[in-house]
Every structure is written in structure tokens, then in C-alpha cells.
Design a protein around this motif. Sequence first.
Motif, short mmCIF file in Angstrom:
data_model
loop_
_atom_site.label_atom_id
_atom_site.label_comp_id
_atom_site.label_asym_id
_atom_site.label_seq_id
_atom_site.Cartn_x
_atom_site.Cartn_y
_atom_site.Cartn_z
N VAL A 433 0.83 -1.22 0.00
CA VAL A 433 0.00 0.00 0.00
C VAL A 433 0.86 1.26 0.00
O VAL A 433 0.44 2.31 -0.49
CB VAL A 433 -1.00 0.02 1.19
CG1 VAL A 433 -2.00 -1.08 1.05
CG2 VAL A 433 -0.29 -0.03 2.52
N GLY A 434 2.09 1.13 0.53
CA GLY A 434 2.98 2.31 0.56
C GLY A 434 3.66 2.56 -0.77
O GLY A 434 3.97 3.70 -1.12
N ALA A 435 3.87 1.50 -1.56
CA ALA A 435 4.60 1.64 -2.82
C ALA A 435 3.83 2.47 -3.83
O ALA A 435 4.41 3.03 -4.76
CB ALA A 435 4.89 0.26 -3.41
N LYS A 436 2.52 2.58 -3.65
CA LYS A 436 1.70 3.34 -4.60
C LYS A 436 1.93 4.84 -4.48
O LYS A 436 1.52 5.60 -5.33
CB LYS A 436 0.23 3.00 -4.38
CG LYS A 436 -0.07 1.56 -4.78
CD LYS A 436 -1.42 1.10 -4.31
CE LYS A 436 -1.62 -0.37 -4.65
NZ LYS A 436 -2.71 -0.98 -3.97
N HIS A 437 2.57 5.27 -3.38
CA HIS A 437 2.78 6.70 -3.19
C HIS A 437 4.17 7.14 -3.62
O HIS A 437 4.61 8.22 -3.28
CB HIS A 437 2.57 7.06 -1.71
CG HIS A 437 1.22 6.65 -1.19
ND1 HIS A 437 0.05 7.19 -1.65
CD2 HIS A 437 0.86 5.73 -0.26
CE1 HIS A 437 -0.98 6.63 -1.02
NE2 HIS A 437 -0.51 5.74 -0.18
N LYS A 438 4.91 6.28 -4.31
CA LYS A 438 6.28 6.62 -4.72
C LYS A 438 6.29 7.83 -5.65
O LYS A 438 5.45 7.97 -6.53
CB LYS A 438 6.93 5.43 -5.45
CG LYS A 438 7.09 4.20 -4.58
CD LYS A 438 8.35 4.27 -3.74
CE LYS A 438 8.51 3.00 -2.93
NZ LYS A 438 9.57 3.10 -1.97
N MET A 486 11.52 2.41 4.65
CA MET A 486 10.16 2.88 4.88
C MET A 486 9.17 2.04 4.09
O MET A 486 9.36 1.77 2.92
CB MET A 486 10.01 4.35 4.51
CG MET A 486 8.73 4.91 5.10
SD MET A 486 8.62 6.68 5.05
CE MET A 486 7.80 6.90 3.50
N LEU A 487 8.10 1.65 4.79
CA LEU A 487 7.05 0.84 4.18
C LEU A 487 5.86 1.68 3.77
O LEU A 487 5.33 1.55 2.67
CB LEU A 487 6.58 -0.24 5.16
CG LEU A 487 7.59 -1.30 5.58
CD1 LEU A 487 7.05 -2.12 6.73
CD2 LEU A 487 7.91 -2.20 4.40
N MET A 620 -10.41 7.78 0.79
CA MET A 620 -9.35 7.16 1.59
C MET A 620 -8.67 6.09 0.73
O MET A 620 -9.31 5.12 0.34
CB MET A 620 -9.92 6.53 2.85
CG MET A 620 -10.57 7.53 3.78
SD MET A 620 -11.16 6.72 5.27
CE MET A 620 -12.15 8.02 5.99
N PRO A 621 -7.38 6.26 0.44
CA PRO A 621 -6.67 5.26 -0.37
C PRO A 621 -6.46 3.97 0.43
O PRO A 621 -6.66 3.95 1.65
CB PRO A 621 -5.33 5.95 -0.67
CG PRO A 621 -5.15 6.94 0.42
CD PRO A 621 -6.52 7.38 0.84
N PRO A 622 -6.06 2.90 -0.25
CA PRO A 622 -5.78 1.65 0.48
C PRO A 622 -4.72 1.88 1.56
O PRO A 622 -3.81 2.69 1.39
CB PRO A 622 -5.24 0.72 -0.61
CG PRO A 622 -5.78 1.27 -1.89
CD PRO A 622 -5.88 2.75 -1.71
N GLY A 623 -4.88 1.17 2.66
CA GLY A 623 -3.98 1.36 3.80
C GLY A 623 -4.80 1.61 5.04
O GLY A 623 -5.90 1.06 5.20
#
Length: 1163
Positions: A433-438, A486-487, A620-623
Motif C-alpha cells: 500500500v505504501g509503494a503506490k505513493h512513490k 520505509m514501508l 481514503m486510499p488503500p492502507g
Amino acid sequence: MKKFNFRKVLDGLTASSPVGSSGGGSGSGAGGGSVHPGGTAGAAGTPREEIQETLTSDYFQICKTVRHGFPYLPTALAFDPVQKILAIGTRTGAIRILGRPGVDCYCQHESGAAVLQLQFLINEGALVSACADDALHLWNLRQKRPAVLHSLKFNRERITYCHLPFQSKWLYVGTERGNTHIVNIESFILSGYVIMWNKAIELSTKTHPGPVVHLSDSPRDEGKLLIGYENGTIVFWDLRSKRADLRAYYDEAIHSVAWHHEGKQFMCSHSDGSLTLWNLKSPNRPFQTTIPHGKVQRDGKKPESCKPILKVEYKTCKNSEPFVIFSGGLSYDKPCRRPSLTIMHGKAITVLEMDHPIVDFLTLCETPYPNEFQEPYAVVVLLEKDLIVVDLTQSNFPIFENPYPIDIHESPVTCTEYFADCPPDLIPVLYSVGAKHKKQGYSNKEWPISGGAWNLGAQTYPEIIITGHADGSVKFWDASAITLQMLYKLKTSKVFEKQKVGEGKATAEIVEEDPFAIQMMYWCPESRIFCVAGVSAYVIVYKFSKHEVNTEIASLEVRLQCEVEDIITPEPETNPPFPDASSQLPSLKSLSGSTNTVACEGTMKDSIPCLSVKARPVRMPPGYQADLVIQLVWVDGEPPQQITSLAVNSAYGLVAFGNCNGLAVVDFMQKTVLLSMGTLDLYGSSDPYQRQPRSPRKSRQFAAGLTELSDSPVSLELERCKSPTSDHVNGHCTSPTSQSCSSGKRLSSADVSRANRRGPGRPPFRKAQSAACMEISLPVTTEENRENSFSRSRSSSVSSIDRDSKEAITALYFMESFARKNDSAVSSCLWVGTGLGMVIILSLNLPASDDLRQSEPVVVSPSGTVLTLKGAVLTFACLDCMGTLTHRPYEVWRDPHSADDGDKTRKRKLVMHSPSSSQDMGDHQFAVICSEKQAKVFSLPSQTCLYVHNITETSFLLRADVVTLCNSVCLACFCANGHIMTLSLPSLRPLLDINYLPVTDMRIARTFCFTNEGQALYLSSPTEIQRLTYSQEMCDNLQDMLGDLFTPVETPEAQNRGFLKGLFGGSGQAFDREELFGEATAGKASRSLAQHIPGSGGIEGVRGAAGGVIGDLTRARIALDERGQKLGELDERTASMMASAEAFSKHAHEVMLKYKDKKWYQF
């Protein structure tokens, strides 16, 4: 009063037990006090013999493991182009060495002096550091933990610049006096060859040229040294003939010098923002002068001066124009312009603006040889708070994506949590879920700092670190195998409306700066429920979902204020009748008698929260997605107090939080407030001190600044048992007016639906003017106040009663336990710990079946059980009858927005972790409770105190956690005097007590935390996380887990120079530095100029071989070395005396000759 006397007996027994409270230390001796209250062993004695504790002191050892984050206050930068590792020096004397991700080493100079300069011995596995205390150090990087091999301390001169030529063992050292000394890197001994400033400059020059600011040998001829002096003088020194080949002068101070690779030209940067290009054939004046950022004057005059260019690098390319890269040099007419790095490539000038001031930069080139085309491919820029690498191979100069966790401090860290051995599926889920905000736009090339080697090691369990930040963000980090990545990042401020500029006062903010700062965090890894408490007195409950959702955010407002007796008015306090619905709440009392209440009724803030929750549907995005926001509201113009304790339980569907006024319990499944009560009301009839709200309570009235010692023994006993403190490290909140809380409010389950909405008929609660109950310190003034209070004595023998603190809720714990004496089975409970050392057990009556959970109310009621400790309660834990840690009940995670979840009535899967034999009538469990002064273990349901250990008398605990280690369990404590201690469970035997780290900063107190498997961490600086272990096994295995800084790499071969170029270009003869600088030719340097100090690596070797022949020989060698130094100094003094005696003899002889033939009357 029976309980009161009984406690005195218990305390008497406790004091007389052998708990080993030493005077100045941590107070945990080897004795380990254990007591049976009232002297009755009974059934409580049985579990002692049953439980075999496996942990002994051999299992424990303290050592630092790794430091993460950006080096604090950086000062210097160096790069090894062959090994491809980077070194950063800091103002605190630290060096961080970075290679490929996972290769990250921290080392510290013992002196703590700032690092001025770093120089790698390229491809040799060594590093030279020059420090502000005028010492040079040689570090050995061929071991996983670098150590100093040699040090050289200059006594009479200050070091300003160092230069080590490639593949040379002679280091040039420039000084403030303008002299240049030469040091042998192998022996770290000073050569007798010195270039004195007065020999280097013209004899006719009358002024001192200033300190040496640059040293470099000519790429064309190693026998020529270029010396740059601060005042603008440049000297080209011939090392063989010991004279200056040429001298150049410029009327602006020099900051740096850079060579063209052919060795015929060099470039200087100056204090007026100019760059000068010099040719060795015509040194009278520069053949090119430019002010890159200066405005060209219309009348043809010289461009206007700019800010100094602090550093310039001049790098050549075979197939394109050279690169000229410099920092600084911006125009003075743009004062707000950000610090910049300028890249000049041909006619193109690119200015890269930075977020922070530039400390240093280095250009990374393909070759280590200075006399070849440099072919630069990247620039490493060290900023005050960041490290960036620019890709020079692409025309738009993108930056590389940084693989190191150097953005921990992106917003200041306010709190931390550490979870070792958590469920293995969490890290990939959070990463996904964090990788989508790169971010996009990074260079597509590999990270160029790729040296060293790292392997996973034997430690395989997953670890997660969570950091809370001042801007309301929360970061989840993968901390497995001593790395950090960071995740996922969660922005909690997104649930609130943005504050408009200048609206702070109107919107009832209690913190003007950083109103979203995270104060506390609570995470249940199994159910993935996450909860934060913010500095503006709110709690947000988050649930994890893999699906995006668009929904409104549910919110509740809670009125949690503490009434006080007010003695401003002379009238006795009365209980006025309440209007409408509020009068139906039997526990509500108003003791307000203040005359100023009505006067400001019109403008008074009441029943409004500090922040506004978004009312519209939010994407609200995934996470993590906000499930419920709970806000404390203003009452009668008084702001809500900040939250001091927080707990959430997914199986019960409840969240509890407290502050210095009282406790609130909220059902986040039904979105209702179950309980909102002042601390004193929680006791009910079971208060051990019978502190029932009485009207009026004359015995304990205090005015601001005045103290009136009560005659009541109750208040004296209360003062003795509480922690007399005014800081809030453990959740205390001391009122400056020193008034005591008397009553809060309580909502019974029948009143839930009415009480969870604020109405106009709420009673006008009053509270004392209390200090902000800050767990984090954002304003400077608050930080100073906290520092002062923090250093104050916390001795429990303070007799003054003027610091009558409110009874803050300092610890909360949901568990399946025996709520009352003689209970036959465990039930759902909430354990509440207060700042006065009281433990109150609340019973939770949950609906019998899962089907009724959404509709039937949850009833929270006092059980009547009250336990006592000395000092504020810090932590709870529960052990089963076999001494195994009982896990808190939890709900197994399921996605709340799953596509296949059409049936909302799907049953929840709960894991209650009840003891296996709970049906057995004789079953029991152990409750472990630790306060800031002592630890106790109670047997339940009998509530017998089996063991007590007075941890410290002279200090207080900052953090205590019950943790698992080697399939067993122990209590880990961190004390304010710097001691780290572990105690066995359940017997509370001291296993470890090491004076590790004195708490010099509130940051350490705020961020220190223990976790399972012998791990802990704290924020060692505002930008760095220090991890440590208290496990002997991990200390033993640490070498295998650390990365290798040095890996065997072949040094690239020098390019073949053409026959004609070798014949006509440069010096044909080889330059033998050994012959020139060695002792045979140059002689010995003055011993008083610099002192050689053997490195700590050698000393450690001596310690390791202590008692053996090697140790004796090494010690003898060091002693001989020191004796030789002393003899050398004596030799020098003798030579000096002989010289002065000869001079005197010569003078006397001349006088004698003059007057030899004269008669006495001719005198």
C-alpha cells in the motif's frame, strides 16, 4: 481505615526487605526483594515453586547495534571511487560510512571534537579524519566495526586543510599559521620536511598570507605542490628543490582550488563570487575571470560582487565540454533565494536549488587518477539535513532515489514504537500500500554509492518501527535484520479541515504550532487496528483495508474535565440544581463557586473541540483508513488536557484514553461513549484513602502560590506514595494553582445514547489552570520548562505538599483477568493505572453473543478492586499459571471493505487467549505491574502481592515493558539516571543492571522503547535512531549481521600515455617521496610539534591478550614509545641549552678580546 493501616504494614515490610536500593545508583541490587503481604504464604506460595524461570544474567548484555537516519550536524564528506563508499563527518565527532543499502556504519571519536575533513586511502580500507581539536586519526575500515589505528595530536598549530595524493603514503597537512607539514600514513609520524610560510611567499611581502586553505599536487608532476593561502596567494612549490616555482596573487580571498587534469591550468573560487582560471605559464594574472551569477554592468565595468563561492570542482570529459560545479556565489540582491548548486557545462548554466544549506559536495568520477579525463557521472551534495545525489549523465540533471532511511526527521519525531517478531505478512502488506505513493522523476540509473557487502544474517524474524511526527504523519518502517526501509506513510491530519492563516485563536487550538503532532500511538499487529493520540487532545482509530473507499469520517466529542474546589470566593460551595436532562446523571456534581464564570459567559469557549473534522465524504486510499475520531472539548473557557494514556482492543471493540482529569472509554464499533469520568470517581467506594467528594472539603484547599499543610494523615500518606513531580514524562499533569480534582462525570450504559452527543444543558464543569500535559514539547519555552522539571529531584521523601498533582491516568491495559477477589473465572477487564500509583480494575460487560455486539450496549463498571504501588504506574502484563505471557485478546483481521463481504453480519473471529484451564476453580494468573519506582507481581484472583522489587529510590523509570526473550519473559526498564535493567518474571530477580546512557535530553526520555527478542531503540539525535540490544545472543551474532565496509576490488589500471606525451608532457623522472620525506633525508620533526597516540584498536588488543606474553610485549612497546617521546623532548631541551651556552661563551670571548690589550685606566 483498615486498608490504609494494612498498606502501612505492607510498606513497612517492603522497606525492610532486601531490595538493595543503593544510594546513587539505579537502586536495583542483587538482593531482589520478595514479600508476602501480611506474612501469609498460603496458596500464593505454591506458584513460586511450580514456575521454573529459565532466564539468568548470562542471557543479557548491552551493546549498540546500528544507527539509522541522517548524520546530525554534518561537517565533512569523502568518497572512495574504487570501493564506492561514502563517509560523512559531523560536528559531534561522529563518522557515518555508507555503502550499498544495508552497509551503514557509525563510529565516534572519543574526544567528541568536530570533524573538519575526511580523506580515504583509496582502495586501502582506511580513512583519515582531521578534527577541530587538531588531531589526525587513521581508521581501519577492514573490520566491521572501524577502529582508530593511530592518532597524531598537533600541539602548537591548528589544522586547516589536508590532502592525500592517490596511492601515496604521505599526507600533506596545512595549518592556520600557513605552514605545511607532512605525515607518514603508515607510522603516523611527522616528517622533518616542513614548508614554512615565510619560505613559500616572496621575501618582500610584509603581511602574513593567512591559513592554508588548499593543498594539492600537480596532476602532471607529483613533485610539485600547489598551496593556496586565504588572502589570495597561490604558491607552486617544488618539493625536490625546496623552493617556489611560481607565485600568483589575487585581491580576493580564496575558498577552494581545482586542477584541470592535464596539470597546466587550475581554477580558484573567491569570496566575491568570482571564479579565476590560471595558467602555469603566465601566473602574473588569471587568464579568465568570471562572476557567474553577477549582473553585467551597462558601462562595461566589472560585474557586481556576489556571495562567496565556497567550493568549485573542475572536471573534464573526453567527448564534451568540462563541468564546472560550485556551491554559493549567488547574487546579494535576492536574499530569500534558497542555497544552490550551480552546474556549468559548456555554455549551459543550471542552478539546482536546495531545501537546506549546502555543507559540502563531491563530484564522482570514473577514474581515481587525477591526470586522466575525469568523466564525472554524479554529484553527491551534503546538505545540513539531507543527502542528495545528482545524475550528471542526463541533461536535466535528475536526482537518484535515495535508498537510505535519511528522511526520518522530515518532520520532527515526537514518539516511537518498536515491534519485533510481529506477524510475517504485515511487511509485504504495508509495502504494497505504501509503494503506490512513490514519487516520479528520479534518475533511472543505479544508486552510485554501492560499495561494501551485506548479507541477511541469522536473524530472520520481522521487525517494524513506527515513528510519529510533529506534522501529524506516521511512518511504518521495516526494521528486520538491523536495516531500515520505509514501508508506509499515514497522514493523520487529513481527517481535519485545514486551518486558515490567522484562524488559530478562533478555532480553539491549544497548540499554535504543530496542532496535529502525534503524542501517543497504539498498534495491534494481529488485528491491524491502529490508534493515535494527538497533541490537540484527540484520538483517531484506524482500520486497515486494501481497498479504496469514499466515506464520511465518524466523530465523537467527549467532555472530560475535572472539577475543583475554588477558594477565590468567600462563600461556601454549594450544589446548584441542574437544568433539564443533565440532572438525571446522579454522579454529576458542581463545586464551582467562582464569581468570574458568568462574567465572560458570552465569549467563553465551551463544548467545542480544538480541531474541525471534515464533514464531507473523504476519499481514503488503500492502507489505514480513519474509522472514528474522538475529540475532547473545551469546558467553560478551559482547553482540554492532553492525553497521557491510550489503549485499544479489537476483540472488545473498545478504545480507552485518559489524561490528568480522568478516563474515557469509547465503543468504536457502535461509535458511542461508554464512560467519561474523573479519576477520583473511578474508585467508587473502594478508595483506599476514602477520598470521597465532600462539600466543602476544607482540609485540602490550596491557593495559587500558597500552601497550607493539612493536618490530615490521609493527605500526608498520599503525598508520600505519589511521585512529587511537575513533569509529564509519565503522564503527570501538575496544576500551577495546586488544586485537586474532586469530581468528574460518569455515563452509565443506560445514558450512552443521550450522553454521546453534546447538548446545551450540560453542567458547567470547572477545572484548575493546569500546565499543558505535554508528552511532546513543541514550543521552546515548554521544552525549557520540561528540561528544568526533568532534572529536579524525584526523591519520594519530599515532605512539601505544595505540588499537589492531579491524579492522571498513566497506564491502560485490556485483558482477560479476574476482576474481583475469589472470582471463579476470568472476564473482560480494563486495568487503569494512575500517577499516584493506584491500580483500578474496571469490569467490561460485553454482549454474550457476537450477533448482539452491534446492538446491545457494553457496560463498564468499577469492580471495587484497587491495588497500590509507589510512583506513577507505567505498564501492565498478565502471566498465566505457568508463568507464560498471556497475549491480549484480539480480533483476527478481515478487510472491512472487502468485495466479497456482502453479508455484514459475518461473524468476527476472536482470539481470547484465556488460560487453558480457566474452567478449573483453583485456576490463577499473575498480574505484573510496574511503576516508576517499583514492580509488583500479584496473584489473581486472591490479589496477594507475591513479589515486590523497589527498582529505584533516587531516580525514576521512564519506560518499562514486559518482553519475551529466548522463549521466556522478563521486565525491561530504562531509568532516568541512565540505567537499563531487566528483572525476571514472576519473581522480579535482577538479571541486568548497566549504567548505559544518562538522560541528557527529553528526546531520549520520550522515544526510548523496548521490544521482544532483546531489542530497544531511542532517538539519539533529532535525525537519528539508535538501536541497541540487551540480549547476549544477539551481541554474539552481531558481527555476522553487520555489513562489510571493505571488499577486495582491483584498482583500475592507469591509461597508457603516448610516447610523445610522455616525452614532452610533464616530468619524465619518477618522484620518490620516501627519499625526500623520509627520516634519512628530511630528519626528525620536532617532538613538541605533534604527539603520536596509539589507537584504541591496539589498546583493545592489549586488553584481549591481558596476562599473556603478547599483552606484556604490547604494553612494554607502548611504554617504550612514551619513554622515547620523553627522552626525545629531553634531548631537544638539552640541545637548546647547549646552543644557548655556546652563544654565551662566544659572546664572552668577544668581550674578552675587545678589552684584552687595554690598561685599567682606559676602561
